[in-house]
Design a protein around this motif. Structure first.
Motif, short mmCIF file in Angstrom:
data_model
loop_
_atom_site.label_atom_id
_atom_site.label_comp_id
_atom_site.label_asym_id
_atom_site.label_seq_id
_atom_site.Cartn_x
_atom_site.Cartn_y
_atom_site.Cartn_z
N ALA A 9 46.08 8.76 -32.82
CA ALA A 9 47.31 9.53 -33.00
C ALA A 9 47.01 10.89 -33.61
N PHE A 10 46.05 10.95 -34.51
CA PHE A 10 45.73 12.21 -35.19
C PHE A 10 45.08 13.20 -34.23
N LYS A 11 44.54 12.72 -33.11
CA LYS A 11 43.95 13.61 -32.11
C LYS A 11 45.01 14.43 -31.37
N LYS A 12 46.27 14.08 -31.59
CA LYS A 12 47.36 14.79 -30.90
C LYS A 12 48.00 15.86 -31.77
N GLN A 13 47.35 16.20 -32.89
CA GLN A 13 47.95 17.14 -33.83
C GLN A 13 47.72 18.61 -33.47
N GLY A 14 46.90 18.88 -32.45
CA GLY A 14 46.57 20.25 -32.12
C GLY A 14 47.71 21.02 -31.50
N ALA A 15 47.51 22.34 -31.38
CA ALA A 15 48.51 23.23 -30.79
C ALA A 15 48.55 23.06 -29.27
N LYS A 16 49.69 23.38 -28.69
CA LYS A 16 49.85 23.36 -27.24
C LYS A 16 50.46 24.69 -26.81
N PRO A 17 49.89 25.34 -25.81
CA PRO A 17 48.69 24.95 -25.06
C PRO A 17 47.45 24.96 -25.95
N LYS A 18 46.44 24.21 -25.55
CA LYS A 18 45.25 24.05 -26.38
C LYS A 18 44.50 25.36 -26.50
N PRO A 19 44.29 25.86 -27.73
CA PRO A 19 43.53 27.11 -27.90
C PRO A 19 42.06 26.92 -27.52
N GLN A 20 41.42 28.00 -27.14
CA GLN A 20 40.00 27.99 -26.83
C GLN A 20 39.23 28.68 -27.94
N PHE A 21 38.13 28.09 -28.35
CA PHE A 21 37.29 28.65 -29.42
C PHE A 21 35.87 28.80 -28.89
N SER A 22 35.28 29.97 -29.11
CA SER A 22 33.91 30.19 -28.65
C SER A 22 32.99 30.71 -29.75
N ARG A 23 33.55 31.42 -30.75
CA ARG A 23 32.70 32.01 -31.78
C ARG A 23 33.22 31.68 -33.18
N VAL A 24 32.30 31.33 -34.07
CA VAL A 24 32.62 31.02 -35.46
C VAL A 24 31.74 31.86 -36.37
N HIS A 25 32.32 32.38 -37.44
CA HIS A 25 31.55 33.09 -38.46
C HIS A 25 31.70 32.34 -39.77
N VAL A 26 30.58 31.97 -40.37
CA VAL A 26 30.59 31.23 -41.64
C VAL A 26 30.01 32.12 -42.72
N VAL A 27 30.74 32.26 -43.82
CA VAL A 27 30.27 33.03 -44.98
C VAL A 27 29.81 32.05 -46.04
N GLY A 28 28.52 32.11 -46.36
CA GLY A 28 27.96 31.18 -47.34
C GLY A 28 26.99 30.23 -46.67
N ALA A 29 25.70 30.39 -46.95
CA ALA A 29 24.66 29.59 -46.29
C ALA A 29 24.11 28.50 -47.20
N GLY A 30 24.91 28.08 -48.18
CA GLY A 30 24.50 26.95 -49.01
C GLY A 30 24.56 25.65 -48.22
N VAL A 31 24.52 24.54 -48.93
CA VAL A 31 24.49 23.25 -48.24
C VAL A 31 25.71 23.08 -47.35
N MET A 32 26.91 23.35 -47.90
CA MET A 32 28.12 23.15 -47.10
C MET A 32 28.24 24.18 -45.99
N GLY A 33 28.13 25.46 -46.32
CA GLY A 33 28.28 26.51 -45.31
C GLY A 33 27.24 26.40 -44.21
N GLY A 34 25.99 26.19 -44.61
CA GLY A 34 24.93 26.06 -43.62
C GLY A 34 25.13 24.87 -42.71
N ASP A 35 25.59 23.76 -43.28
CA ASP A 35 25.78 22.55 -42.47
C ASP A 35 27.02 22.65 -41.58
N ILE A 36 28.06 23.35 -42.04
CA ILE A 36 29.22 23.61 -41.18
C ILE A 36 28.79 24.47 -39.99
N ALA A 37 28.01 25.50 -40.26
CA ALA A 37 27.53 26.38 -39.20
C ALA A 37 26.68 25.60 -38.20
N ALA A 38 25.79 24.75 -38.70
CA ALA A 38 24.93 23.97 -37.82
C ALA A 38 25.75 23.03 -36.96
#
Length: 663
Positions: free
Chosen positions: A311-340
């Motif tokens: 059910a939680f998979k249906k929480q997104g916006a409609k029409p479904k947005p497209q994502f291609s690029r992410v910028h992460v600020v902070g290369a510590g454990v959390m930021g680096g692992d989110i980026a990876a």
């Protein structure tokens, strides 16, 4: 070759009229059977679908007896999917012991009739072929699969507190041998088509779905039939070896799950020990062993978790947005692992920090993740090419999503967003990974504070599926939906949480961890407390968890929640000395190669009972969080705590456990 032209219906002996199955014969006498469940995006084996299959098989048997058919090809009418298994929506009703045995016998019987046909019965697999879908395929005489990333083959039933119940236990052992088949059922993991072929679960691979029909036709005309596993494999279930193999499986399974919490894998091993040397007998005995599992508390709670997560998979916006690029600020454990993680999921990622010395360790960790998750050097190289070091922040104007993941300091976060806001393109998500600071405080200096949302990931990012999507008083519903869409796009599970100190998971976890730390300060054994929490059903104990989160993070979140770490305490001294847990190699425990080095826990008369006492602050706080409206309801709280902390899924979450009198 487009071979649908081969199919010409012969109406002289018309098949039964059915909603979900479509059958026709061609000029070569080949019967083409297609499953296309009406009103569903995927094929599932409901009771109605099975009942219709009985009619179709009766018709095919008549044609075969009359010599009017050369063989049958079974295909899916759903693009990109074969059969997703039994209809889980029927499971609660089917758990009734007055209904279930007869329904299982009926399905067993029709699958056996397919296997007993004197004409070849071939199936073509494209996309997911799991659970009952794989059991149906194994009843066919020959299996052809499309060798693509979309094809997934496996038995996920153990994740729902059961094991295969349509004859798949014995048939998989017959085809793959006892070791490989049992591992597949005990782990619930999916195989790629090439892996399934190596295990003899699939007989032939094709490169493209368009060739399935042609290859199936050739298999029918050549009267191909799968061979069982070689004797060298089947021998592992014979004589005294069977008992030794069963004992080894029990030992290995017990290292991962508690039999009292998850009885299904142990029941499957018991079944194997009795009948593993006789696949047909094992399939027949499957029913009696399956029935009590279906109605167990564990299975019911795991089904609840499954439906909530779907059910939680249906929480997104409609029409479904497209994502291609992410910028992460902070290369510590959390930021680096989110980026990876985002790069692993196919997005182009720029990772920013003050200098390359800070970014390089994150790139090294990312490469380790890619090597572990991806199977070829080319795939690893491709993932690394998607992850770019970006000291100057050149990726900000191009990104669809900006995620800040720096230290928990309000002034630092404000400075980052005030600078980034001027450079971001319209419509880009601006998100903070703060673990405890209210968004309204972070957004104070922004021109458009409504643009800032929270995307709170959990450590370790690659393992924990939850992302809290934080909604402040300034956000509109649309921005939160887009945030949920991004979380779903990277393969995580979003739970919407209102901006409040600690949000959901950290606010509920902190009293639990701090109460355990206080017990350690008073002289109790950390090893014993951790063992008790695990005995209750937690994936790790509160002291090990504090070390994993980081003692500095724990102290920071505690302050945000108004819980100061007492001066002079062992906790305060560890933080002051820079002994912050796993990331520094020393905290309450010493850490080597990512593992806590623990002494043997002192004995205790009732470890699960002690564990229940330990989790009471977590359960109490979760109840308060729901009453304050921080999450929508108890379902959101339960799924958030399961996905964010690993809280005993077999109990259904902290509030379900309290409702059932188990927490």
């Amino acid at each position: 070759m487009e071979d649908r032209a081969l199919v010409q219906s012969d109406n002289s002996k018309s098949p039964p009229t059915t909603k979900h199955w479509h059958f026709e014969t061609d000029v070569e006498g080949i019967g083409w059977l297609t499953l296309d469940v009406e009103g569903s995006s995927v094929n599932v084996l409901s009771r109605e679908v099975i009942a219709e299959l009985e009619e179709v098989v009766t018709h095919i048997e008549g044609l075969a007896k009359a010599g009017d058919i050369a063989g049958v090809v079974l295909l899916s009418g759903k693009p990109g999917g074969y059969v997703a298994g039994a209809d889980i929506s029927e499971f609660d009703q089917m758990s009734d012991p007055a209904i279930l045995p007869e329904a299982l016998k009926r399905t067993h019987a029709v699958f056996q009739r397919i296997e007993d046909l004197k004409v070849p019965f071939v199936t073509g697999i494209n996309g997911f072929c799991v659970g009952g879908g794989l059991e149906l395929a194994l009843a066919c005489h020959y299996r052809i699969a499309v060798n693509s990333e979309a094809t997934k083959i496996g038995f996920p039933e153990v994740k729902l507190g059961i094991f295969p119940g349509f004859g798949g236990t014995g048939r998989s052992i017959r085809q793959a041998g006892p070791i490989d088949a049992m591992q597949l059922m005990l782990t619930g993991r999916n195989l790629r088509a090439s892996q399934a072929k190596r295990l003899n679960l699939v007989d032939k691979l094709v490169r493209h779905p368009d060739t399935l029909r042609w290859e199936a036709r050739k298999a029918i005309l050549s009267k191909r039939k799968a061979s069982p596993a070689p004797f060298s494999k089947r021998a592992m279930a014979m004589g005294p070896l069977k008992g030794r193999v069963a004992d080894r499986m029990r030992d290995e399974t017990a290292k991962k799950v508690n039999k009292a919490h998850y009885p299904a894998p142990f029941a499957l091993i018991d079944l194997f020990e009795k009948h593993g040397d006789n696949p047909k007998a094992m399939s027949e005995a499957e029913i009696d062993a399956f029935v009590p599992l279906m109605g167990s508390d564990t299975a019911q709670n795991l089904r609840r978790v499954f439906f909530l997560s779907e059910a939680f998979k249906k929480q997104g916006a409609k029409p479904k947005p497209q994502f291609s690029r992410v910028h992460v600020v902070g290369a510590g454990v959390m930021g680096g692992d989110i980026a990876a993680w985002c790069a692993l999921r196919g997005l182009a990622v720029t990772l920013q920090d003050m200098d390359m010395d800070r970014i390089k360790p994150a790139l090294d960790r990312a490469k380790g993740l890619f090597k572990k998750r991806l199977k070829t050097r080319q795939a690893v190289d491709a993932a690394m090419s998607r992850l770019e070091a970006d000291v100057e922040g050149k990726g900000i104007p191009r990104c669809d999503v900006l995620i800040e993941a720096v230290v928990e300091k309000l002034d630092v976060k404000r400075e980052i967003f005030e600078a980034a806001e001027k450079r971001l393109k319209p419509g880009a998500i601006m998100a903070t990974n703060t673990s405890s600071i209210e968004l309204e405080r972070i957004a104070e200096g922004l021109e458009n504070p409504a643009r800032l949302i929270g995307l709170h990931f959990f450590n370790p990012v690659a393992q924990l599926p939850l992302v809290e999507v934080i909604q402040s008083k300034l956000n509109d519903e649309a921005s939160i939906r887009v945030g949920c869409s991004f979380v779903l796009a990277i393969g995580k599970s979003p739970v919407v949480v209102k901006s409040a100190p600690g949000f959901l998971v950290n606010r509920a976890l902190m009293p639990y961890m701090l109460a355990a730390v206080e017990r350690v300060e008073n002289g109790e054994s950390p090893e014993q407390l951790d063992a008790a929490a695990v005995a209750f059903g937690m994936p790790m104990g509160p002291i090990e968890l504090m070390d994993t989160v980081g003692l500095d993070v724990g102290a920071s979140v505690a302050r945000e929640l108004g819980r100061e770490v007492p001066e002079g305490s062992r906790f305060a001294k560890l933080v002051a000395d820079g002994k912050l847990g796993r990331k520094t190699g020393q905290g309450f425990y010493r850490w080597e190669n990512g593992k806590a080095q623990k002494a043997k826990a002192p004995p205790h008369a009732n470890l699960p009972g002690l564990g229940r006492d330990l989790v009471q602050p977590l359960v109490d706080t979760t109840e308060i969080i729901v009453s304050e409206g921080v999450v929508a309801d108890a379902d959101h709280a339960d799924i958030g705590m399961i996905f964010g902390t690993g809280f005993a899924p077999f109990l259904g979450g902290p509030l379900k456990a309290r409702q059932d009198g188990k927490a």
